[in-house]
Write a protein that holds these residues in place. Sequence first.
Motif, PDB file in Angstrom:
ATOM      1  N   GLN A 264     -17.754 -29.845   9.960  1.00 22.23           N
ATOM      2  CA  GLN A 264     -18.498 -29.890  11.224  1.00 22.23           C
ATOM      3  C   GLN A 264     -17.834 -30.919  12.125  1.00 22.23           C
ATOM      4  OE1 GLN A 264     -22.782 -30.365  10.733  1.00 22.23           O
ATOM      5  NE2 GLN A 264     -22.657 -29.558   8.647  1.00 22.23           N
ATOM      6  N   PRO A 265     -18.031 -30.829  13.436  1.00 18.25           N
ATOM      7  CA  PRO A 265     -17.441 -31.830  14.335  1.00 18.25           C
ATOM      8  C   PRO A 265     -17.887 -33.242  13.977  1.00 18.25           C
ATOM      9  CG  PRO A 265     -18.275 -29.968  15.582  1.00 18.25           C
ATOM     10  CD  PRO A 265     -18.748 -29.769  14.173  1.00 18.25           C
ATOM     11  N   VAL A 266     -16.959 -34.193  14.092  1.00 16.02           N
ATOM     12  CA  VAL A 266     -17.224 -35.593  13.746  1.00 16.02           C
ATOM     13  C   VAL A 266     -17.092 -36.449  15.008  1.00 16.02           C
ATOM     14  CG1 VAL A 266     -16.379 -37.572  12.434  1.00 16.02           C
ATOM     15  CG2 VAL A 266     -16.490 -35.314  11.357  1.00 16.02           C
ATOM     16  N   TYR A 267     -18.049 -37.363  15.184  1.00 12.05           N
ATOM     17  CA  TYR A 267     -18.071 -38.212  16.377  1.00 12.05           C
ATOM     18  C   TYR A 267     -17.885 -39.688  16.048  1.00 12.05           C
ATOM     19  CZ  TYR A 267     -20.166 -34.055  18.530  1.00 12.05           C
ATOM     20  OH  TYR A 267     -20.411 -32.782  18.973  1.00 12.05           O
ATOM     21  N   GLU A 268     -18.234 -40.102  14.827  1.00  9.62           N
ATOM     22  CA  GLU A 268     -18.297 -41.521  14.483  1.00  9.62           C
ATOM     23  C   GLU A 268     -17.025 -42.006  13.794  1.00  9.62           C
ATOM     24  OE1 GLU A 268     -20.727 -43.338  15.548  1.00  9.62           O
ATOM     25  OE2 GLU A 268     -21.815 -41.597  16.330  1.00  9.62           O
ATOM     26  N   LEU A 269     -16.621 -43.235  14.140  1.00  8.78           N
ATOM     27  CA  LEU A 269     -15.429 -43.839  13.551  1.00  8.78           C
ATOM     28  C   LEU A 269     -15.561 -43.987  12.039  1.00  8.78           C
ATOM     29  CD1 LEU A 269     -12.709 -45.278  13.695  1.00  8.78           C
ATOM     30  CD2 LEU A 269     -13.929 -47.396  14.287  1.00  8.78           C
ATOM     31  N   GLU A 270     -16.734 -44.398  11.550  1.00  8.93           N
ATOM     32  CA  GLU A 270     -16.910 -44.624  10.116  1.00  8.93           C
ATOM     33  C   GLU A 270     -16.741 -43.336   9.318  1.00  8.93           C
ATOM     34  OE1 GLU A 270     -17.054 -47.519   8.580  1.00  8.93           O
ATOM     35  OE2 GLU A 270     -16.749 -48.358  10.584  1.00  8.93           O
ATOM     36  N   ASP A 271     -17.161 -42.221   9.882  1.00 11.23           N
ATOM     37  CA  ASP A 271     -16.967 -40.942   9.200  1.00 11.23           C
ATOM     38  C   ASP A 271     -15.488 -40.590   9.102  1.00 11.23           C
ATOM     39  OD1 ASP A 271     -19.664 -40.475   8.728  1.00 11.23           O
ATOM     40  OD2 ASP A 271     -19.963 -39.461  10.642  1.00 11.23           O
ATOM     41  N   ILE A 272     -14.754 -40.859  10.177  1.00  8.59           N
ATOM     42  CA  ILE A 272     -13.317 -40.576  10.160  1.00  8.59           C
ATOM     43  C   ILE A 272     -12.611 -41.497   9.170  1.00  8.59           C
ATOM     44  CG2 ILE A 272     -11.201 -40.670  11.533  1.00  8.59           C
ATOM     45  CD1 ILE A 272     -12.789 -39.689  13.907  1.00  8.59           C
ATOM     46  N   LYS A 273     -13.024 -42.751   9.129  1.00  8.99           N
ATOM     47  CA  LYS A 273     -12.434 -43.681   8.158  1.00  8.99           C
ATOM     48  C   LYS A 273     -12.647 -43.189   6.729  1.00  8.99           C
ATOM     49  CE  LYS A 273     -12.736 -48.120  10.609  1.00  8.99           C
ATOM     50  NZ  LYS A 273     -13.371 -49.464  10.572  1.00  8.99           N
ATOM     51  N   ALA A 274     -13.848 -42.700   6.452  1.00  8.42           N
ATOM     52  CA  ALA A 274     -14.150 -42.207   5.102  1.00  8.42           C
ATOM     53  C   ALA A 274     -13.229 -41.050   4.732  1.00  8.42           C
ATOM     54  CB  ALA A 274     -15.613 -41.778   5.012  1.00  8.42           C
ATOM     55  N   LYS A 340      -6.848 -47.968  15.758  1.00 12.98           N
ATOM     56  CA  LYS A 340      -6.052 -48.081  16.985  1.00 12.98           C
ATOM     57  C   LYS A 340      -6.165 -46.836  17.860  1.00 12.98           C
ATOM     58  CE  LYS A 340      -1.844 -49.527  16.810  1.00 12.98           C
ATOM     59  NZ  LYS A 340      -0.421 -49.704  16.392  1.00 12.98           N
ATOM     60  N   ILE A 341      -6.302 -45.662  17.244  1.00 14.16           N
ATOM     61  CA  ILE A 341      -6.245 -44.434  18.036  1.00 14.16           C
ATOM     62  C   ILE A 341      -7.605 -43.803  18.303  1.00 14.16           C
ATOM     63  CG2 ILE A 341      -3.896 -43.902  17.267  1.00 14.16           C
ATOM     64  CD1 ILE A 341      -5.015 -41.969  15.243  1.00 14.16           C
ATOM     65  N   PHE A 342      -8.640 -44.255  17.615  1.00 12.23           N
ATOM     66  CA  PHE A 342      -9.956 -43.641  17.803  1.00 12.23           C
ATOM     67  C   PHE A 342     -10.519 -43.962  19.182  1.00 12.23           C
ATOM     68  CE2 PHE A 342     -14.589 -44.020  17.755  1.00 12.23           C
ATOM     69  CZ  PHE A 342     -14.950 -42.754  17.318  1.00 12.23           C
ATOM     70  N   LYS A 343     -11.104 -42.947  19.809  1.00 11.89           N
ATOM     71  CA  LYS A 343     -11.833 -43.118  21.070  1.00 11.89           C
ATOM     72  C   LYS A 343     -13.181 -42.431  20.945  1.00 11.89           C
ATOM     73  CE  LYS A 343      -7.994 -43.526  24.378  1.00 11.89           C
ATOM     74  NZ  LYS A 343      -7.369 -42.935  25.600  1.00 11.89           N
ATOM     75  N   ALA A 344     -14.217 -43.156  21.318  1.00 11.69           N
ATOM     76  CA  ALA A 344     -15.565 -42.592  21.227  1.00 11.69           C
ATOM     77  C   ALA A 344     -15.754 -41.493  22.266  1.00 11.69           C
ATOM     78  CB  ALA A 344     -16.597 -43.704  21.433  1.00 11.69           C
TER      79      ALA A 344
END
Length: 431
Positions: A264-274, A340-344
């Motif tokens: 599913q689409p992901v919006y949060e930095l912590e989810d991407i880190k995981a 460094k590359i994540f943008k909300a």
Amino acid sequence: MKAENKVFALVDVNNCYVSCERVFNPALNKVPVVVLSNNDGCVVSRSPEAKDLGIKMAVPIFQIQELIQQHQVQVLSSNYGLYTEMSNRFMNILGEFVHPEDREIYSIDECFLDLTSYQDIVDLSLYTKQMKDTIYKWLGLTCCVGVGRSKTEAKIANHLAKKNAYFEGVCNLIDMDPCSSELLLAQTPVNEVWGIGRNHSKALNAMGIHHVLDLIEANPKDIRCKFSVVMEKTVRELQGMSCINIEQDAPRKHQIISSRSYGQPVYELEDIKASIRLYISRAVTRLRKDQSLCRVVGVFIQTGRFNSTEKYMPYTAITLNEHSDDLLNITQAAIHAVEKIFKAGFKYKKAGVVLMELIPKQNFVPDLFCDIAQRETRAKLSDTVDHIQKNFGHHFVSIGLAQNDAATWRMKKNLCSPAYLSNWNELLRVK
């Protein structure tokens, strides 16, 4: 020994993913079955019954929903853990029949065998049939065997064994009556030859070469002038001259990539880190298995490719202080990169990592200021993690939160069969 006297076999599991599923679930026998790709997107394996319904390879699942409902097609998510374990057992059985140096694992369900040294002591047709029967008896997997004077000829023989039931799974072109083999090859489209894709096939058709026999009768030098030396080798191999030997060792990788599309689409930095932590763990496992070290860690995240309003596909790379296979070190670098590359505000659909500048571990020379004691301690820690994951599965231990099966970023596997061979809680139960 001259190249003309070489003998090869190709052993290939029929409809591998579906066959593996049927071993543990007999209810799937004799009914149409398809197995889907990551995130349950496209068809990647089909049973013969599904093929008879006209279901094509790689067709998106949403395009055949009506066909699925009409014919009650059984649909499954890919269970790669199961397929890998069954593949390992398949290869081990073949290892009982030939010396390790005479075996080349070509893919998860295909293996080339060099039978040159066996041809004078066994009947190759009977010997390869024994292989096929043993695999079915011990694993429940059906397979086909093609025997030829080259790897390319063995590959086309395997194709003939699959397409013609009267071969009973084994096609030996070496011992076949020449008139019979020529008739079969004259009916086989040239695009079935190993290494000939769509563009090459069109070009050959324009030259009047439509079937395999046409290509065999072509002049190799003319083919080389119009195509390449690789195509010339293909022709010579079909003519019975072995130009491609068995490879005992896979070519050393120049980079290792681990990536997945999100369920599913992901919006949060912590989810991407995981997700990045999980992908790094898989990449480092492959790095260590290859006895390699990396120097550069690349990370990318992407929005949907077909979203025209908000596209954002950044990539960055972090250079380590020295070449390493340290899971903690590499994970730390990857997390720093994604920060460094994540943008909300973006709707991310995919992420991945790339390990680059790989060198053999044995070639690494630490610099003058390297802390040898710390390096040895971290190596022991990585070895311990490898040992735990090998014995209990990748889900058992991870760096940070990476194994949450309920996370939105996890791949869609809603139709996945149990992990019959790798999870104690999902072992096959006989009532």
